[in-house]
Motif scaffolding. Structure first.
Motif, PDB file in Angstrom:
ATOM      1  N   ALA A  83     -11.297  -3.032 -28.340  1.00  0.00           N
ATOM      2  CA  ALA A  83     -12.320  -4.777 -28.527  1.00  0.00           C
ATOM      3  C   ALA A  83     -11.663  -6.379 -29.155  1.00  0.00           C
ATOM      4  O   ALA A  83     -12.441  -6.068 -30.553  1.00  0.00           O
ATOM      5  CB  ALA A  83     -13.382  -4.298 -28.393  1.00  0.00           C
ATOM      6  N   ASP A  84     -11.271  -6.759 -29.211  1.00  0.00           N
ATOM      7  CA  ASP A  84     -10.992  -7.894 -29.809  1.00  0.00           C
ATOM      8  C   ASP A  84     -10.427  -9.491 -29.244  1.00  0.00           C
ATOM      9  O   ASP A  84      -9.781  -9.375 -28.084  1.00  0.00           O
ATOM     10  CB  ASP A  84      -9.876  -7.255 -30.791  1.00  0.00           C
ATOM     11  CG  ASP A  84      -9.650  -8.594 -32.093  1.00  0.00           C
ATOM     12  OD1 ASP A  84     -10.838  -9.745 -32.083  1.00  0.00           O
ATOM     13  OD2 ASP A  84      -9.388  -7.987 -33.380  1.00  0.00           O
ATOM     14  N   VAL A  85     -10.729 -10.094 -29.564  1.00  0.00           N
ATOM     15  CA  VAL A  85     -10.748 -12.063 -29.015  1.00  0.00           C
ATOM     16  C   VAL A  85      -9.178 -11.725 -28.975  1.00  0.00           C
ATOM     17  O   VAL A  85      -8.350 -11.282 -29.256  1.00  0.00           O
ATOM     18  CB  VAL A  85     -10.887 -12.838 -30.007  1.00  0.00           C
ATOM     19  CG1 VAL A  85     -12.707 -12.516 -30.054  1.00  0.00           C
ATOM     20  CG2 VAL A  85     -10.697 -13.120 -31.252  1.00  0.00           C
ATOM     21  N   ASN A  86      -8.782 -12.469 -27.652  1.00  0.00           N
ATOM     22  CA  ASN A  86      -7.600 -13.252 -28.022  1.00  0.00           C
ATOM     23  C   ASN A  86      -7.537 -14.886 -27.596  1.00  0.00           C
ATOM     24  O   ASN A  86      -8.303 -15.605 -27.447  1.00  0.00           O
ATOM     25  CB  ASN A  86      -6.714 -12.916 -26.444  1.00  0.00           C
ATOM     26  CG  ASN A  86      -5.596 -12.759 -26.695  1.00  0.00           C
ATOM     27  OD1 ASN A  86      -5.055 -13.848 -27.347  1.00  0.00           O
ATOM     28  ND2 ASN A  86      -4.523 -12.265 -25.981  1.00  0.00           N
TER      29      ASN A  86
ATOM     30  N   GLN B 175     -17.457 -15.037 -34.214  1.00  0.00           N
ATOM     31  CA  GLN B 175     -17.266 -14.850 -32.499  1.00  0.00           C
ATOM     32  C   GLN B 175     -16.076 -14.101 -32.542  1.00  0.00           C
ATOM     33  O   GLN B 175     -16.313 -12.814 -31.492  1.00  0.00           O
ATOM     34  CB  GLN B 175     -16.737 -16.695 -31.913  1.00  0.00           C
ATOM     35  CG  GLN B 175     -18.893 -16.657 -32.081  1.00  0.00           C
ATOM     36  CD  GLN B 175     -18.490 -17.362 -30.326  1.00  0.00           C
ATOM     37  OE1 GLN B 175     -18.844 -17.268 -29.308  1.00  0.00           O
ATOM     38  NE2 GLN B 175     -18.074 -18.684 -30.634  1.00  0.00           N
ATOM     39  N   ASP B 176     -14.852 -14.314 -33.869  1.00  0.00           N
ATOM     40  CA  ASP B 176     -14.040 -13.028 -33.324  1.00  0.00           C
ATOM     41  C   ASP B 176     -14.167 -12.112 -35.003  1.00  0.00           C
ATOM     42  O   ASP B 176     -14.351 -12.223 -35.716  1.00  0.00           O
ATOM     43  CB  ASP B 176     -12.964 -13.760 -34.186  1.00  0.00           C
ATOM     44  CG  ASP B 176     -11.780 -13.027 -34.757  1.00  0.00           C
ATOM     45  OD1 ASP B 176     -11.706 -11.619 -34.007  1.00  0.00           O
ATOM     46  OD2 ASP B 176     -10.477 -13.528 -35.101  1.00  0.00           O
ATOM     47  N   ASP B 177     -15.139 -11.205 -34.976  1.00  0.00           N
ATOM     48  CA  ASP B 177     -14.843 -10.376 -33.194  1.00  0.00           C
ATOM     49  C   ASP B 177     -16.488 -10.438 -32.878  1.00  0.00           C
ATOM     50  O   ASP B 177     -16.355  -8.868 -32.119  1.00  0.00           O
ATOM     51  CB  ASP B 177     -13.715  -9.113 -33.661  1.00  0.00           C
ATOM     52  CG  ASP B 177     -13.752  -7.987 -31.879  1.00  0.00           C
ATOM     53  OD1 ASP B 177     -13.739  -8.888 -31.343  1.00  0.00           O
ATOM     54  OD2 ASP B 177     -13.834  -6.811 -32.511  1.00  0.00           O
ATOM     55  N   ARG B 178     -17.636 -10.142 -33.122  1.00  0.00           N
ATOM     56  CA  ARG B 178     -18.653  -9.938 -32.759  1.00  0.00           C
ATOM     57  C   ARG B 178     -18.898 -10.355 -31.734  1.00  0.00           C
ATOM     58  O   ARG B 178     -20.019  -9.633 -31.021  1.00  0.00           O
ATOM     59  CB  ARG B 178     -19.978 -10.862 -33.669  1.00  0.00           C
ATOM     60  CG  ARG B 178     -19.321 -10.261 -35.345  1.00  0.00           C
ATOM     61  CD  ARG B 178     -20.835 -10.754 -36.228  1.00  0.00           C
ATOM     62  NE  ARG B 178     -19.894 -10.458 -37.962  1.00  0.00           N
ATOM     63  CZ  ARG B 178     -19.940 -11.260 -38.570  1.00  0.00           C
ATOM     64  NH1 ARG B 178     -19.866 -12.600 -38.228  1.00  0.00           N
ATOM     65  NH2 ARG B 178     -19.087 -11.087 -39.610  1.00  0.00           N
TER      66      ARG B 178
ATOM     67  N   ALA C 135     -14.649  -2.482 -31.793  1.00  0.00           N
ATOM     68  CA  ALA C 135     -14.721  -3.804 -32.408  1.00  0.00           C
ATOM     69  C   ALA C 135     -14.895  -3.913 -34.322  1.00  0.00           C
ATOM     70  O   ALA C 135     -15.472  -3.140 -34.269  1.00  0.00           O
ATOM     71  CB  ALA C 135     -15.749  -4.182 -31.923  1.00  0.00           C
ATOM     72  N   HIS C 136     -14.519  -5.288 -33.787  1.00  0.00           N
ATOM     73  CA  HIS C 136     -14.244  -5.612 -35.613  1.00  0.00           C
ATOM     74  C   HIS C 136     -15.327  -6.569 -36.065  1.00  0.00           C
ATOM     75  O   HIS C 136     -15.944  -7.136 -34.981  1.00  0.00           O
ATOM     76  CB  HIS C 136     -13.135  -5.919 -36.402  1.00  0.00           C
ATOM     77  CG  HIS C 136     -12.724  -6.883 -36.428  1.00  0.00           C
ATOM     78  ND1 HIS C 136     -12.754  -8.412 -36.829  1.00  0.00           N
ATOM     79  CD2 HIS C 136     -11.978  -7.677 -35.319  1.00  0.00           C
ATOM     80  CE1 HIS C 136     -11.919  -9.312 -36.350  1.00  0.00           C
ATOM     81  NE2 HIS C 136     -12.099  -9.343 -35.259  1.00  0.00           N
ATOM     82  N   ILE C 137     -16.223  -5.800 -37.519  1.00  0.00           N
ATOM     83  CA  ILE C 137     -17.666  -6.746 -37.573  1.00  0.00           C
ATOM     84  C   ILE C 137     -17.305  -7.805 -38.927  1.00  0.00           C
ATOM     85  O   ILE C 137     -18.332  -8.119 -38.886  1.00  0.00           O
ATOM     86  CB  ILE C 137     -18.561  -6.042 -37.532  1.00  0.00           C
ATOM     87  CG1 ILE C 137     -18.785  -5.253 -38.328  1.00  0.00           C
ATOM     88  CG2 ILE C 137     -19.199  -6.237 -35.818  1.00  0.00           C
ATOM     89  CD1 ILE C 137     -19.672  -3.778 -39.022  1.00  0.00           C
TER      90      ILE C 137
ATOM     91  N   LYS D 166     -13.068  -4.554 -41.909  1.00  0.00           N
ATOM     92  CA  LYS D 166     -11.874  -4.965 -42.594  1.00  0.00           C
ATOM     93  C   LYS D 166     -10.726  -5.474 -41.615  1.00  0.00           C
ATOM     94  O   LYS D 166      -9.582  -5.373 -42.094  1.00  0.00           O
ATOM     95  CB  LYS D 166     -11.032  -4.260 -43.466  1.00  0.00           C
ATOM     96  CG  LYS D 166     -12.391  -3.233 -44.687  1.00  0.00           C
ATOM     97  CD  LYS D 166     -11.877  -4.879 -46.100  1.00  0.00           C
ATOM     98  CE  LYS D 166     -12.684  -4.586 -46.989  1.00  0.00           C
ATOM     99  NZ  LYS D 166     -14.021  -5.349 -46.714  1.00  0.00           N
ATOM    100  N   GLU D 167     -11.263  -5.710 -40.617  1.00  0.00           N
ATOM    101  CA  GLU D 167      -9.727  -5.533 -39.679  1.00  0.00           C
ATOM    102  C   GLU D 167      -8.821  -7.046 -40.291  1.00  0.00           C
ATOM    103  O   GLU D 167      -7.639  -7.684 -39.965  1.00  0.00           O
ATOM    104  CB  GLU D 167     -10.635  -5.906 -38.284  1.00  0.00           C
ATOM    105  CG  GLU D 167      -9.478  -5.980 -36.956  1.00  0.00           C
ATOM    106  CD  GLU D 167      -8.848  -7.019 -36.985  1.00  0.00           C
ATOM    107  OE1 GLU D 167      -7.341  -7.402 -36.834  1.00  0.00           O
ATOM    108  OE2 GLU D 167      -9.038  -8.464 -37.058  1.00  0.00           O
ATOM    109  N   GLU D 168      -9.402  -8.251 -39.924  1.00  0.00           N
ATOM    110  CA  GLU D 168      -8.918  -9.320 -41.162  1.00  0.00           C
ATOM    111  C   GLU D 168      -8.376  -9.341 -42.461  1.00  0.00           C
ATOM    112  O   GLU D 168      -7.544 -10.410 -42.344  1.00  0.00           O
ATOM    113  CB  GLU D 168     -10.872 -10.758 -40.788  1.00  0.00           C
ATOM    114  CG  GLU D 168     -11.043 -10.912 -39.494  1.00  0.00           C
ATOM    115  CD  GLU D 168     -10.447 -11.610 -38.939  1.00  0.00           C
ATOM    116  OE1 GLU D 168      -9.270 -11.571 -38.944  1.00  0.00           O
ATOM    117  OE2 GLU D 168     -10.682 -11.631 -37.430  1.00  0.00           O
ATOM    118  N   THR D 169      -8.473  -8.188 -43.180  1.00  0.00           N
ATOM    119  CA  THR D 169      -7.607  -8.437 -44.076  1.00  0.00           C
ATOM    120  C   THR D 169      -6.351  -7.741 -43.774  1.00  0.00           C
ATOM    121  O   THR D 169      -5.417  -6.894 -44.925  1.00  0.00           O
ATOM    122  CB  THR D 169      -7.992  -8.040 -45.235  1.00  0.00           C
ATOM    123  OG1 THR D 169      -9.394  -7.010 -44.961  1.00  0.00           O
ATOM    124  CG2 THR D 169      -9.168  -9.000 -44.926  1.00  0.00           C
TER     125      THR D 169
HETATM  126 MN    MN Z   1     -10.753 -10.203 -34.498  1.00  0.00          MN
END
Ligand code: MN
Ligand code: MN
Length: 467
Positions: A344-347, A270-273, A110-112, A301-304
């Protein structure tokens, strides 16, 4: 009812799929457990609003559960629990299993990191006797959503002598907060005609931080001087120290229950904690020694785009797998090829107020459980991991056997946009991977919404996958 009607009903029950609301399936006791779990989740959100803080909070929880820092070259045995801190911005946890590690490990990822406003390297200026910080937004945001929202400042300042100063302003009730302004509606005739992407531009996302001048008869930039003087007194920093700082502007509010029924959580990040916390808790609460080794990575760094040494396009997860394999005298590449992963990531949760971009047969719904996403990407599944039918079948059975309430989801209608997760980077290491996570409303807004039952079911799903 006639005999014929009965037959139709019977056949439909037997043959058709129906995904019910979790509230109709869960027992009162389980719903209570879900509510309790979400209290811990909200506390985690408030404690970790940046990747650094979330890493710290995760390690704290792990240490309490008996995890110790991983040492390369040390011999470990089944049941040992370790963590590996990557530069204070990402963390890998592992619980060593009974089985030969070359039979593969179970990975949760998951990403934080979350969308926010990062201070530029030269952030501080004064204009019209007001002081501001210039920012460069991080991740994909609707820029207009980030104005007129109370904001807090989090991060670190690295001074030339090597000292690192932790900064958190705006979280304590007594703290001041900061804000990005917006134009009053009375004068917004021209602004309101603009495309939403340009209503507020990136260079307008300047954070208001002060307006009182330093008391002196002479000189210019007295408001800036007054702010700099306060920062010097509080942190011992001079303007040049911003050059080696990482300061993030995030919403200042705390996680809250949403609705009269308190069925949802509203919070920043909450994305993605949400997946980070559920994966973390499933890992630290593991009962006994798992058969397969569990590796849970909370990444940055998932968001970038997952680039950089703390993102999952770097080799840090791969190196870790090699290191633990070597500790058992095994080959890391063989471990990877036999491994399985829940990315594990949100949808996106279906929003009836914005129904257009959702395809109702294949989108995720709030409260219908954790969401399994076979593929992401856009324009013809471009840039996606696409889990195999075999692997979907494998996790489907685990979830059903363990009474996990789950649904499937696709990120919007075909050709309406799209997105990606870290799934492909892990799958590219020759690991069977699929996305799983919580449906979210208002994703990437300063205040995102999840369903408490879905959060709990995601935790249950991770626990079932790694047990
Ligand atoms: Mn995410
Ligand atoms: Mn995101």
């Amino acid at each position: 009812m006639t005999k014929k009607d009965n037959k139709v009903k019977e056949l439909k029950e037997k043959l058709f799929m129906e995904k019910k609301n979790s509230g109709l399936i869960m027992t009162d006791a389980e719903m209570k457990a879900a509510d309790k779990f979400n209290e811990g989740y909200k506390a985690f959100l408030d404690k970790g609003k940046t990747e650094r803080e979330a890493t710290k909070a995760a390690i704290e929880i792990a240490e309490k559960a008996g995890f110790t820092e991983f040492k390369v070259g040390k011999k470990y045995k089944a049941g040992d629990k370790v963590y590996c801190n990557n530069r204070g911005k990402a963390v890998i946890l592992a619980v060593f299993g009974k089985e030969d590690i070359e039979k593969g490990v179970n990975i949760l990822a998951a990403h934080i990191d979350s969308p926010r406003l990062d201070l530029k390297q030269n952030p501080l200026y004064e204009d019209s006797e007001m002081a501001f910080f210039k920012t460069h937004y991080y991740g994909g945001i609707k820029k207009y959503q980030w104005t007129t929202v109370p904001m807090a400042l989090h991060g670190v300042i690295n001074k030339k002598d090597g000292t690192v100063i932790d900064v958190v302003v705006g979280e304590d009730d007594k703290d001041p907060v900061f804000v990005v302004t917006d134009l009053l509606i009375h004068l917004a005739q021209e602004q309101m005609k603009k495309n939403a992407a340009n209503v507020v531009t990136g260079e307008q996302l300047n954070v208001l931080i002060g307006s009182r001048p330093f008391k002196d008869d002479e000189g210019s930039e007295l408001v800036k001087l007054n702010i700099m003087n306060m920062l010097f007194e509080k942190y011992g920093i001079i303007e040049e120290d911003f050059l080696s700082a990482e300061l993030e502007v995030v919403p200042a509010f705390k996680a809250k229950d949403i609705g009269f029924d308190r069925s949802m959580v509203g919070a920043y990040g909450q994305d993605d904690r949400v997946c980070a916390y559920t994966a973390l808790m499933a890992t630290v609460e593991i009962k006994g020694t798992p058969s397969k080794t569990v590796v849970t990575v909370l990444t940055d760094k998932e968001e970038t785009g997952s680039d950089g040494s703390t993102g999952l396009q770097s080799s840090y997860l791969e190196y870790f797998i090699h290191d633990i394999a070597e500790s058992f005298g095994k080959n890391g590449r063989h471990v990877l090829s036999a491994s399985k992963c829940l990315s594990a990531d949100v949808n996106a949760g279906y929003d009836p107020n914005f129904a257009e971009p959702f395809e109702k047969m294949n989108c995720a719904y709030m409260g219908k459980g954790t969401c399994l996403t076979k593929f992401t990407g856009s324009r013809g599944k471009s840039g996606t991991n696409d889990a195999s039918a075999e692997f979907v079948g494998y996790v489907r059975k685990i979830f059903d056997d363990n009474k996990v309430i789950w649904q499937t989801g696709e990120l919007g209608k075909v050709d309406f946009g799209g997105g990606g997760t870290v799934a492909k980077y892990i799958a590219n290491l020759d690991v069977d991977t699929i996305d799983l996570g919580v449906p979210v409303l208002s994703m990437h807004a300063p205040f995102e919404i999840t369903s408490k039952n879905d959060v709990y079911m995601t935790y249950k799903a991770f626990a079932a996958f790694i047990k």
